[in-house]
Write an enzyme that holds these catalytic residues in place. Structure first.
Site, PDB file in Angstrom:
ATOM      1  CG  ASP A 174      -3.917   3.599   3.721  1.00 43.48           C
ATOM      2  OD1 ASP A 174      -3.099   2.980   4.415  1.00 43.48           O
ATOM      3  OD2 ASP A 174      -3.673   4.697   3.196  1.00 43.48           O
TER       4      ASP A 174
HETATM    5  N1  LIG Z   1      -5.644  10.722   7.313  1.00 42.81           N
HETATM    6  C1  LIG Z   1      -4.967   9.973   6.413  1.00 42.81           C
HETATM    7  N2  LIG Z   1      -3.632  10.172   6.262  1.00 42.81           N
HETATM    8  C2  LIG Z   1      -2.951   9.416   5.357  1.00 42.81           C
HETATM    9  C3  LIG Z   1      -3.608   8.436   4.604  1.00 42.81           C
HETATM   10  C4  LIG Z   1      -5.025   8.280   4.762  1.00 42.81           C
HETATM   11  O1  LIG Z   1      -5.687   7.463   4.078  1.00 42.81           O
HETATM   12  N3  LIG Z   1      -5.657   9.058   5.679  1.00 42.81           N
HETATM   13  N4  LIG Z   1      -2.871   7.616   3.752  1.00 42.81           N
HETATM   14  C5  LIG Z   1      -1.443   7.527   4.115  1.00 42.81           C
HETATM   15  C6  LIG Z   1      -0.507   6.782   3.274  1.00 42.81           C
HETATM   16  N5  LIG Z   1       0.036   5.618   3.971  1.00 42.81           N
HETATM   17  C7  LIG Z   1       0.161   4.546   3.174  1.00 42.81           C
HETATM   18  O2  LIG Z   1      -0.038   4.691   1.955  1.00 42.81           O
HETATM   19  C8  LIG Z   1       0.554   5.634   5.289  1.00 42.81           C
HETATM   20  C9  LIG Z   1       1.565   6.512   5.597  1.00 42.81           C
HETATM   21  C10 LIG Z   1       2.081   6.554   6.888  1.00 42.81           C
HETATM   22  C11 LIG Z   1       1.609   5.706   7.871  1.00 42.81           C
HETATM   23  C12 LIG Z   1       2.188   5.814   9.233  1.00 42.81           C
HETATM   24  O3  LIG Z   1       1.918   4.991  10.091  1.00 42.81           O
HETATM   25  N6  LIG Z   1       3.007   6.880   9.434  1.00 42.81           N
HETATM   26  C13 LIG Z   1       3.593   7.188  10.767  1.00 42.81           C
HETATM   27  C14 LIG Z   1       4.931   7.894  10.655  1.00 42.81           C
HETATM   28  C15 LIG Z   1       5.895   7.091   9.822  1.00 42.81           C
HETATM   29  C16 LIG Z   1       7.233   7.849   9.698  1.00 42.81           C
HETATM   30  O4  LIG Z   1       7.455   8.799  10.475  1.00 42.81           O
HETATM   31  O5  LIG Z   1       8.012   7.478   8.797  1.00 42.81           O
HETATM   32  C17 LIG Z   1       2.649   8.167  11.460  1.00 42.81           C
HETATM   33  O6  LIG Z   1       2.038   9.019  10.751  1.00 42.81           O
HETATM   34  O7  LIG Z   1       2.634   8.127  12.691  1.00 42.81           O
HETATM   35  C18 LIG Z   1       0.588   4.825   7.552  1.00 42.81           C
HETATM   36  C19 LIG Z   1       0.060   4.774   6.268  1.00 42.81           C
HETATM   37  C20 LIG Z   1      -0.884   8.947   4.191  1.00 42.81           C
HETATM   38  N7  LIG Z   1      -1.618   9.627   5.190  1.00 42.81           N
END
Ligand SMILES: Nc1nc2c(c(=O)[nH]1)N[C@@H](CN(C=O)c1ccc(C(=O)N[C@@H](CCC(=O)O)C(=O)O)cc1)CN2
Length: 288
Positions: free
Chosen positions: A233
């Site tokens: 983000d």
């Molecule tokens: N490399 C990046 N990937 C993503 C970004 C980014 O800026 N760089 N933005 C996110 C969007 N986001 C909030 O808007 C966000 C989405 C997911 C997570 C998170 O912690 N996800 C967990 C899994 C959650 C689940 O299984 O429901 C994870 O990935 O371990 C944080 C922020 C989208 N991707």
């Protein structure tokens, strides 16, 4: 009788070290090819000594096609050390959409595409949940379910990459896709991965921003569309907006009110990108 030609535009985007004469040189080049400039914007970051330009050219006035344009422009670009590209506005970009469980941003983009408002092709939607399949397939768009094993994520992202490559996607939009994109894909699709974060960045980075906003007692909540980078983000911001909230709002009220802002900010950000109005330098953007 003169044939009536379908309106067609070329969009020339330039970014380079600032110098005297760039505007004149580019304008003269276009004129020498018989071209008419229908829109011209430029900006100089004086502190950084950096120049940005976006020109829209009536392609029907040009005496050359886009390949010849690129070939002829290259020497001028080299002289001014330009980062540049020229795109045929008539050619629809291929936009692959990524979604998880939430439907509002995906539904909004599908509506805007279906109504013709969003000038692009959507070759497919990829989701790590099955619940949005029927909505996507109602629009006649292929739906790929690619679940993500939290203990072994790479196979899912390899599969997603294979699908994206197979469709030769120009742009990938995370429509509330809730998985962190691995560094290799962030690098591979740099400047072509757009996310909607459901907060007014840089506030409340990461998961659960509305709960963080509620706990903080904010009076404004918002949304931010940005390019995806390895730093969660924190990628270059394309578009943002906010909406007022008060002490009367609980977290669910904020989630509800936030949905409209997210939809609007994502679709505006995607449109700006598709129209080549966004120029990235470092972690910032110039948006014409
Ligand atoms: N490399 C990046 N990937 C993503 C970004 C980014 O800026 N760089 N933005 C996110 C969007 N986001 C909030 O808007 C966000 C989405 C997911 C997570 C998170 O912690 N996800 C967990 C899994 C959650 C689940 O299984 O429901 C994870 O990935 O371990 C944080 C922020 C989208 N991707």
């Amino acid at each position: 009788m003169n044939e009536v030609k379908e309106p067609r535009e070329f969009c020339l985007v330039v970014s380079c070290p600032d110098a005297v004469g760039i505007v004149a040189a580019v304008s003269q080049f276009v004129a020498q090819q018989g071209g008419s400039l229908t829109e011209s914007n430029h900006h100089t970051d004086v502190a950084e000594g950096w120049f940005y330009m976006r020109n829209v050219i009536d392609a029907n006035t040009l005496s050359i096609d886009i390949d010849e344009f690129r070939e002829k422009f290259a020497s001028l670009a080299e002289k001014f050390e330009m980062n540049w590209h020229v795109r045929d506005g008539h050619k629809k970009q291929k936009v692959v959409l990524l979604a998880s469980h939430a439907s509002h941003c995906l539904a909004d983009l599908l509506y805007r595409w279906h109504s013709g408002e969003l000038h692009c092709d959507i070759p497919c939607v990829i989701s790590n949940h099955e619940n949005l399949r029927s909505m996507v397939e109602w629009h006649g768009i292929p739906f790929h379910y690619v679940p993500v094993d939290k203990n072994n994520k790479q196979p899912a992202f390899d599969k997603m990459n294979e699908i994206i490559e197979r469709h030769n996607a120009d742009t990938i939009v995370l429509a509330r896709y809730m998985q962190i994109i691995p560094p290799n894909l962030c690098a591979q699709y740099a400047g072509r991965l757009i996310n909607i974060h459901h907060s007014f960045l840089p506030s409340f980075i990461g998961a659960n921003p509305y709960k963080k906003a509620f706990d903080r007692g904010v009076k404004l909540i918002g949304a931010t569309s940005h390019y995806v980078t390895e730093d969660l983000d924190e990628g270059p911001i394309i578009e943002q907006d906010v909406i007022r909230v008060s002490h009367k709002c609980n977290k669910d009220d904020m989630v509800r009110l936030g949905r409209d802002v997210e939809k609007s900010v994502l679709s505006r950000g995607v449109r700006l990108h598709l129209e080549d109005r966004v120029i990235v330098r470092g972690n910032k953007t110039v948006v014409f």
